[in-house]
Scaffold this motif. Structure first.
Motif, PDB file in Angstrom:
ATOM      1  N   GLY A 143      -7.515 -10.209   2.819  1.00 51.71           N
ATOM      2  CA  GLY A 143      -6.287  -8.445   2.247  1.00 51.71           C
ATOM      3  C   GLY A 143      -7.138  -8.319   0.813  1.00 51.71           C
ATOM      4  N   ASP A 144      -7.017  -6.450   1.323  1.00 50.44           N
ATOM      5  CA  ASP A 144      -8.008  -5.922  -0.222  1.00 50.44           C
ATOM      6  C   ASP A 144      -6.344  -5.327  -0.534  1.00 50.44           C
ATOM      7  N   LEU A 145      -6.848  -5.860  -2.172  1.00 47.30           N
ATOM      8  CA  LEU A 145      -5.705  -5.511  -2.633  1.00 47.30           C
ATOM      9  C   LEU A 145      -5.725  -5.238  -4.503  1.00 47.30           C
ATOM     10  N   ILE A 146      -5.639  -4.169  -4.959  1.00 45.60           N
ATOM     11  CA  ILE A 146      -5.531  -4.508  -6.448  1.00 45.60           C
ATOM     12  C   ILE A 146      -4.137  -3.954  -7.474  1.00 45.60           C
ATOM     13  N   LYS A 147      -4.230  -5.322  -8.234  1.00 41.49           N
ATOM     14  CA  LYS A 147      -2.551  -4.998  -8.786  1.00 41.49           C
ATOM     15  C   LYS A 147      -3.303  -3.967 -10.271  1.00 41.49           C
ATOM     16  N   PHE A 148      -2.083  -3.296 -10.857  1.00 44.56           N
ATOM     17  CA  PHE A 148      -2.213  -2.739 -12.655  1.00 44.56           C
ATOM     18  C   PHE A 148      -0.659  -2.877 -12.467  1.00 44.56           C
TER      19      PHE A 148
END
Length: 416
Positions: free
Chosen positions: A250-255
Motif C-alpha cells: 500500500g502507498d501512504l504518507i502520514k503528516f
C-alpha cells in the motif's frame, strides 16, 4: 511485532532462537519519535480498540497506560456532504457483509480472482459522488485504488476484523515505542540489528539464512516481514512464491501538524475528516489528553500518496494545506510544525498501512503462507486470521507462527 511475538513465545518454551532485523531499530511499521520537548510522534501505527485483547494484554503486562483518542464533535468531508460520505461507507460495509451469502450477487465475485472492488461497486446503484467517496476511502485505508484491489481479499479482510468498534479508540500514553522496548528487553541478547537477510534456502531438515554479515543455520525459520519484502528473500521456486507475489504494498504518507490549541474544537469539529477532492485523504485529532500542544494528523493513501512522494516536502505541504483550510479554516494553514513519514516504497516494509492482494492474483494466498513447509513459515499483519492489517493481528499471527514451529519440532500440541 509478529517477530517479537513469535520470539517471546519461543522463549516461553525454551527454544533457542535468533531474531535478525534489517534496520537499526525494531518495530517495522511502528516508528515512535520522542522529541526533546517530551512530545511523542507516531510515524506509523498509533491506535487500537478495546477488542484487541492480545495487544491490550501486552500493554498491561508492560505497565503502560491507555488514553482515549478524541472523538467528540462533527465529522467533515471535503467535496461532499458528510451524510453522503457516511452513507457511502455504510453501503460499502454492507456489500462486504452481503458477499458472505451464497445467494448474493456480490458473492459470485469472490470466486473470480480477477474481480476487483471496482467490479463490486459497478453492481451498486449509486451516484458518481458516492463512487468517488468509496474510492477515496479505499485508497486511504488500503493504499490502493478500487480497480486494483481484489474483491475476495477485501471481503475476507473485512470479515476478519474481529470487532464492531472503530479502530480509532485508544492510544498508548507512552507511545508504541515503549511497548516495543518492553517486549524486546527480555530477548535483547538474541536480537541482531542492521543485518538484512538476503536469501533463505532449505537443505534437508535445516534452513540456511544468508545475511549481509554471514549465514545462520537453523531448524526452522519464521519470516516475519510483509509479503512484498519476503518475496525478495525466498528463491523463485519456493513453495510460497506465487502467494507472496499476489501482494502489492500500500502507498501512504502520514503528516502531523502541531498547533497552539485544538482550534477545530472551537467550532464543534472532531478533527476527523475525509476528502473527495484529494482522493485518499483523511484527518484525525491526535492531541494527547493533558498535552499543551494540539495535533492534527493527516493521511494520504493510494495513487495520490505515490504522486506526493515524488514531490518536495514543500510541495507536499502546499498540496494538503488547501484541503485543511477548506475543512478547518485559515488557522489550519499555520501550524507550529509539520512532520511527515513517507511509507511509499519503504525499503524494509514495502509500504503502509499494509500490502494487499491485487485483482488477477491467486485467491486466498494468506492461507498458503500460514503453512509450515520445508522448515519455513510466515508471520505478518497481512495474513492474520484476526484483525488483519493491525498490530493486534501481527502479534496474534506471530504467536501462531511460533506455535506451528513448536508443534512440528516438539511433536506435541501447544495451547493458544
Amino acid at each position: 511485532m509478529s517477530g517479537l511475538a513469535a520470539a517471546r513465545r519461543l522463549q516461553e518454551f525454551g527454544i533457542s532462537f535468533l531474531m535478525v532485523e534489517a534496520q537499526n531499530r525494531i518495530g517495522g511499521r511502528i516508528q515512535t519519535e520522542y522529541t526533546q520537548k517530551g512530545d511523542i510522534i507516531e510515524h506509523g501505527a498509533q491506535a487500537l480498540n478495546g477488542d484487541m485483547k492480545y495487544l491490550l494484554s501486552a500493554i498491561n503486562r508492560a505497565g503502560l497506560n491507555l488514553l482515549p483518542l478524541p472523538a467528540i464533535g462533527r465529522h467533515l468531508c471535503d467535496g461532499a456532504n458528510i451524510s453522503s460520505a457516511r452513507a457511502a461507507i455504510a453501503k460499502l460495509e454492507r456489500t462486504f457483509e452481503k458477499a458472505k451469502s451464497r445467494w448474493s450477487k456480490f458473492s459470485k465475485l469472490r470466486s473470480d480472482p480477477g474481480k476487483s472492488v471496482a467490479d463490486a461497486v459497478d453492481l451498486m446503484s449509486i451516484t458518481a459522488e458516492t463512487r468517488k467517496i468509496i474510492g477515496s476511502n479505499i485508497e486511504e485505508l488500503w493504499g490502493q485504488p478500487i480497480d486494483k484491489l481484489q474483491f475476495d481479499h477485501a471481503a475476507d479482510v473485512a470479515e476478519r476484523y474481529d470487532s464492531y468498534n472503530s479502530d480509532w479508540e485508544l492510544e498508548i500514553a507512552e507511545g508504541f515505542g515503549a511497548l516495543l522496548t518492553a517486549l524486546a528487553e527480555p530477548i535483547a541478547h538474541q536480537i541482531i540489528l542492521e543485518t538484512p537477510v538476503t536469501a533463505i534456502q532449505t537443505i534437508n531438515d535445516r534452513v540456511i539464512v544468508e545475511t549481509t554479515r554471514g549465514s545462520v543455520t537453523a531448524k526452522a525459520v519464521i519470516v516475519a516481514v510483509p509479503p512484498t519484502v519476503a518475496k525478495g528473500i525466498v528463491p523463485p521456486d519456493h513453495w510460497s512464491h506465487e502467494a507472496l507475489e499476489s501482494y502489492k504494498a500500500g502507498d501512504l504518507i502520514k503528516f502531523m501538524m502541531s498547533y497552539n490549541h485544538p482550534f477545530w474544537r472551537d467550532f464543534g469539529l472532531s478533527g476527523t475528516s475525509t476528502s473527495v477532492d484529494l482522493s485518499g485523504f483523511a484527518t484525525a485529532d491526535t492531541t494527547k489528553k493533558g498535552s499543551e500542544q494540539a495535533n492534527l494528523t493527516a493521511f494520504v493513501g493510494g495513487p495520490n500518496a505515490r504522486k506526493l512522494a515524488s514531490l518536495s516536502e514543500e510541495h507536499r505541504w502546499e498540496t494538503i494545506k488547501p484541503v485543511l483550510v477548506r475543512l478547518f479554516g485559515n488557522e489550519a494553514a499555520n501550524p507550529i510544525s509539520v512532520t511527515e513519514r513517507i511509507w511509499v516504497d519503504d525499503p524494509w516494509v514495502g509500504g503502509a498501512y499494509n500490502a494487499h492482494v491485487t485483482a488477477g492474483s491467486m485467491l486466498k494466498p494468506d492461507a498458503i503462507l500460514r503453512r509450515f513447509e520445508d522448515q519455513v513459515t510466515f508471520a505478518c499483519a497481512e495474513i492474520a486470521t484476526r484483525f488483519p492489517g493491525y498490530v493486534e493481528g501481527a502479534m496474534d499471527e506471530g504467536a501462531k507462527a511460533a506455535k506451528r514451529v513448536l508443534e512440528t519440532l516438539n511433536g506435541q500440541y501447544v495451547r493458544d
